[in-house]
Every structure is written in C-alpha cells, then in structure tokens.
Design a protein around this motif. Structure first.
Motif, PDB file in Angstrom:
ATOM      1  N   LYS A  51       0.812  -1.217   0.000  1.00 53.94           N
ATOM      2  CA  LYS A  51       0.000   0.000   0.000  1.00 53.94           C
ATOM      3  C   LYS A  51       0.850   1.273   0.000  1.00 53.94           C
ATOM      4  N   CYS A  52       2.019   1.236   0.610  1.00 51.44           N
ATOM      5  CA  CYS A  52       2.855   2.429   0.776  1.00 51.44           C
ATOM      6  C   CYS A  52       3.997   2.473  -0.234  1.00 51.44           C
ATOM      7  N   ARG A  53       3.818   1.858  -1.384  1.00 46.62           N
ATOM      8  CA  ARG A  53       4.896   1.768  -2.376  1.00 46.62           C
ATOM      9  C   ARG A  53       5.371   3.155  -2.815  1.00 46.62           C
ATOM     10  N   CYS A  54       4.465   4.123  -2.969  1.00 46.59           N
ATOM     11  CA  CYS A  54       4.877   5.467  -3.414  1.00 46.59           C
ATOM     12  C   CYS A  54       5.745   6.153  -2.359  1.00 46.59           C
ATOM     13  N   TYR A  55       5.415   5.977  -1.073  1.00 44.41           N
ATOM     14  CA  TYR A  55       6.235   6.560  -0.012  1.00 44.41           C
ATOM     15  C   TYR A  55       7.597   5.873   0.071  1.00 44.41           C
ATOM     16  N   ILE A  56       7.617   4.576  -0.141  1.00 42.69           N
ATOM     17  CA  ILE A  56       8.884   3.836  -0.123  1.00 42.69           C
ATOM     18  C   ILE A  56       9.789   4.325  -1.253  1.00 42.69           C
ATOM     19  N   ASP A  57       9.205   4.503  -2.442  1.00 40.44           N
ATOM     20  CA  ASP A  57       9.989   4.976  -3.592  1.00 40.44           C
ATOM     21  C   ASP A  57      10.509   6.393  -3.371  1.00 40.44           C
ATOM     22  N   ASP A  58       9.674   7.265  -2.794  1.00 39.03           N
ATOM     23  CA  ASP A  58      10.115   8.643  -2.508  1.00 39.03           C
ATOM     24  C   ASP A  58      11.261   8.651  -1.498  1.00 39.03           C
ATOM     25  N   PHE A  59      11.161   7.822  -0.475  1.00 41.20           N
ATOM     26  CA  PHE A  59      12.205   7.776   0.541  1.00 41.20           C
ATOM     27  C   PHE A  59      13.507   7.221  -0.032  1.00 41.20           C
ATOM     28  N   LYS A  60      13.408   6.185  -0.860  1.00 38.03           N
ATOM     29  CA  LYS A  60      14.614   5.636  -1.492  1.00 38.03           C
ATOM     30  C   LYS A  60      15.260   6.662  -2.419  1.00 38.03           C
ATOM     31  N   GLU A  61      14.445   7.421  -3.148  1.00 39.70           N
ATOM     32  CA  GLU A  61      14.993   8.447  -4.036  1.00 39.70           C
ATOM     33  C   GLU A  61      15.692   9.537  -3.241  1.00 39.70           C
ATOM     34  N   CYS A  62      15.119   9.907  -2.099  1.00 37.65           N
ATOM     35  CA  CYS A  62      15.756  10.919  -1.254  1.00 37.65           C
ATOM     36  C   CYS A  62      17.086  10.412  -0.706  1.00 37.65           C
ATOM     37  N   GLN A  63      17.142   9.147  -0.359  1.00 39.46           N
ATOM     38  CA  GLN A  63      18.381   8.576   0.174  1.00 39.46           C
ATOM     39  C   GLN A  63      19.444   8.415  -0.901  1.00 39.46           C
ATOM     40  N   MET A  64      19.085   7.791  -2.003  1.00 43.13           N
ATOM     41  CA  MET A  64      20.072   7.399  -3.015  1.00 43.13           C
ATOM     42  C   MET A  64      20.326   8.458  -4.084  1.00 43.13           C
ATOM     43  N   MET A  65      19.377   9.354  -4.310  1.00 44.82           N
ATOM     44  CA  MET A  65      19.464  10.410  -5.322  1.00 44.82           C
ATOM     45  C   MET A  65      19.783   9.862  -6.707  1.00 44.82           C
ATOM     46  N   THR A  66      19.108   8.790  -7.121  1.00 46.98           N
ATOM     47  CA  THR A  66      19.375   8.162  -8.411  1.00 46.98           C
ATOM     48  C   THR A  66      18.936   9.034  -9.580  1.00 46.98           C
ATOM     49  N   LYS A  67      17.786   9.702  -9.466  1.00 46.11           N
ATOM     50  CA  LYS A  67      17.320  10.562 -10.564  1.00 46.11           C
ATOM     51  C   LYS A  67      18.235  11.773 -10.727  1.00 46.11           C
ATOM     52  N   GLN A  68      18.690  12.327  -9.619  1.00 52.24           N
ATOM     53  CA  GLN A  68      19.595  13.478  -9.685  1.00 52.24           C
ATOM     54  C   GLN A  68      20.922  13.071 -10.323  1.00 52.24           C
ATOM     55  N   PHE A  69      21.424  11.885  -9.975  1.00 55.25           N
ATOM     56  CA  PHE A  69      22.679  11.428 -10.558  1.00 55.25           C
ATOM     57  C   PHE A  69      22.508  11.124 -12.044  1.00 55.25           C
ATOM     58  N   ALA A  70      21.358  10.533 -12.422  1.00 56.68           N
ATOM     59  CA  ALA A  70      21.102  10.255 -13.842  1.00 56.68           C
ATOM     60  C   ALA A  70      21.024  11.552 -14.640  1.00 56.68           C
ATOM     61  N   ARG A  71      20.413  12.599 -14.062  1.00 56.25           N
ATOM     62  CA  ARG A  71      20.347  13.902 -14.722  1.00 56.25           C
ATOM     63  C   ARG A  71      21.744  14.494 -14.883  1.00 56.25           C
ATOM     64  N   PHE A  72      22.562  14.392 -13.855  1.00 59.88           N
ATOM     65  CA  PHE A  72      23.938  14.889 -13.918  1.00 59.88           C
ATOM     66  C   PHE A  72      24.723  14.162 -15.010  1.00 59.88           C
ATOM     67  N   MET A  73      24.574  12.837 -15.076  1.00 60.06           N
ATOM     68  CA  MET A  73      25.308  12.075 -16.085  1.00 60.06           C
ATOM     69  C   MET A  73      24.821  12.401 -17.502  1.00 60.06           C
ATOM     70  N   ALA A  74      23.515  12.643 -17.666  1.00 59.21           N
ATOM     71  CA  ALA A  74      22.993  13.020 -18.983  1.00 59.21           C
ATOM     72  C   ALA A  74      23.538  14.379 -19.414  1.00 59.21           C
ATOM     73  N   MET A  75      23.621  15.330 -18.482  1.00 56.21           N
ATOM     74  CA  MET A  75      24.172  16.650 -18.814  1.00 56.21           C
ATOM     75  C   MET A  75      25.655  16.541 -19.154  1.00 56.21           C
ATOM     76  N   ARG A  76      26.380  15.712 -18.428  1.00 60.07           N
ATOM     77  CA  ARG A  76      27.803  15.534 -18.713  1.00 60.07           C
ATOM     78  C   ARG A  76      28.004  14.870 -20.078  1.00 60.07           C
ATOM     79  N   LYS A  77      27.169  13.883 -20.388  1.00 57.43           N
ATOM     80  CA  LYS A  77      27.269  13.194 -21.679  1.00 57.43           C
ATOM     81  C   LYS A  77      26.969  14.152 -22.824  1.00 57.43           C
ATOM     82  N   GLU A  78      25.960  15.022 -22.654  1.00 55.39           N
ATOM     83  CA  GLU A  78      25.629  15.998 -23.688  1.00 55.39           C
ATOM     84  C   GLU A  78      26.755  17.013 -23.870  1.00 55.39           C
ATOM     85  N   ARG A  79      27.371  17.465 -22.781  1.00 54.94           N
ATOM     86  CA  ARG A  79      28.489  18.401 -22.893  1.00 54.94           C
ATOM     87  C   ARG A  79      29.666  17.745 -23.602  1.00 54.94           C
TER      88      ARG A  79
END
Length: 102
Positions: A51-79
């Motif tokens: 039932k709490c899958r969305c909260y679990i995903d939000d908490f994991k994202e806050c801890q691991m910052m995977t989306k932020q790192f993927a965005r950083f790597m995409a910007m670096r690849k484009e540069r």
C-alpha cells in the motif's frame, strides 16, 4: 525493505537502539521518512509494503538520489558530445552556469 524495518530477533535492546538509525536528525529525508513510517504504522509491515509503495519509492529516491545522478550524467554526456562535435570550443568548454539559472 522488510529486513531493514523489522529486526529478525526482537529484544528490549533492539527497541532501545532502533531510534539511532533514523533520518530525523539530518533533516534532508526526514519528511519522507515520517510519511513512510506513518503509512507503515497504519497498514502494518506486510500490507504496508504494498500500500505504501509510493512513499517507499520517494524515501529511497531521497536517500540514493538516483534521478539526480542520472540527470547529472545526462548533462555531462551531452556536454562531452558537444565538445566532441566542435560546438563547444576554447573557453566555452567548461563554463559554469549562471547563478540565477537554477
């Protein structure tokens, strides 16, 4: 996820020391952790994992910052691509963004 929320062997010492491993002190993920714990408390551990899958995903994202790192790597690849194609040359290669561009 269940192994990190509920100890294998429950003793009084696990109840006393369970508050030491928390994000409430650091402040960055404290809101997400409280929302997750409130949801898990309402539904219980077994049902709460579903039932709490969305909260679990939000908490994991806050801890691991995977989306932020993927965005950083995409910007670096484009540069790097623009440098390789010759679009960015000389002093423009590694220019930092303007302060108000965020």
């Amino acid at each position: 996820m269940a192994s990190s929320l509920s100890p294998f062997l429950r003793l009084p010492i696990t109840d006393v020391t369970s508050g030491l491993i928390s994000h409430q002190i650091f402040g960055r993920c404290s809101v997400q952790e409280m929302q997750l714990m409130d949801c898990l408390e309402a539904y219980g551990l077994d049902r709460g994992l579903i039932k709490c899958r969305c909260y679990i995903d939000d908490f994991k994202e806050c801890q691991m910052m995977t989306k932020q790192f993927a965005r950083f790597m995409a910007m670096r690849k484009e540069r790097d691509r623009q440098i390789h194609c010759g679009i960015l040359t000389g002093e423009k290669k590694y220019v930092t963004p303007r302060i108000d561009s965020y």
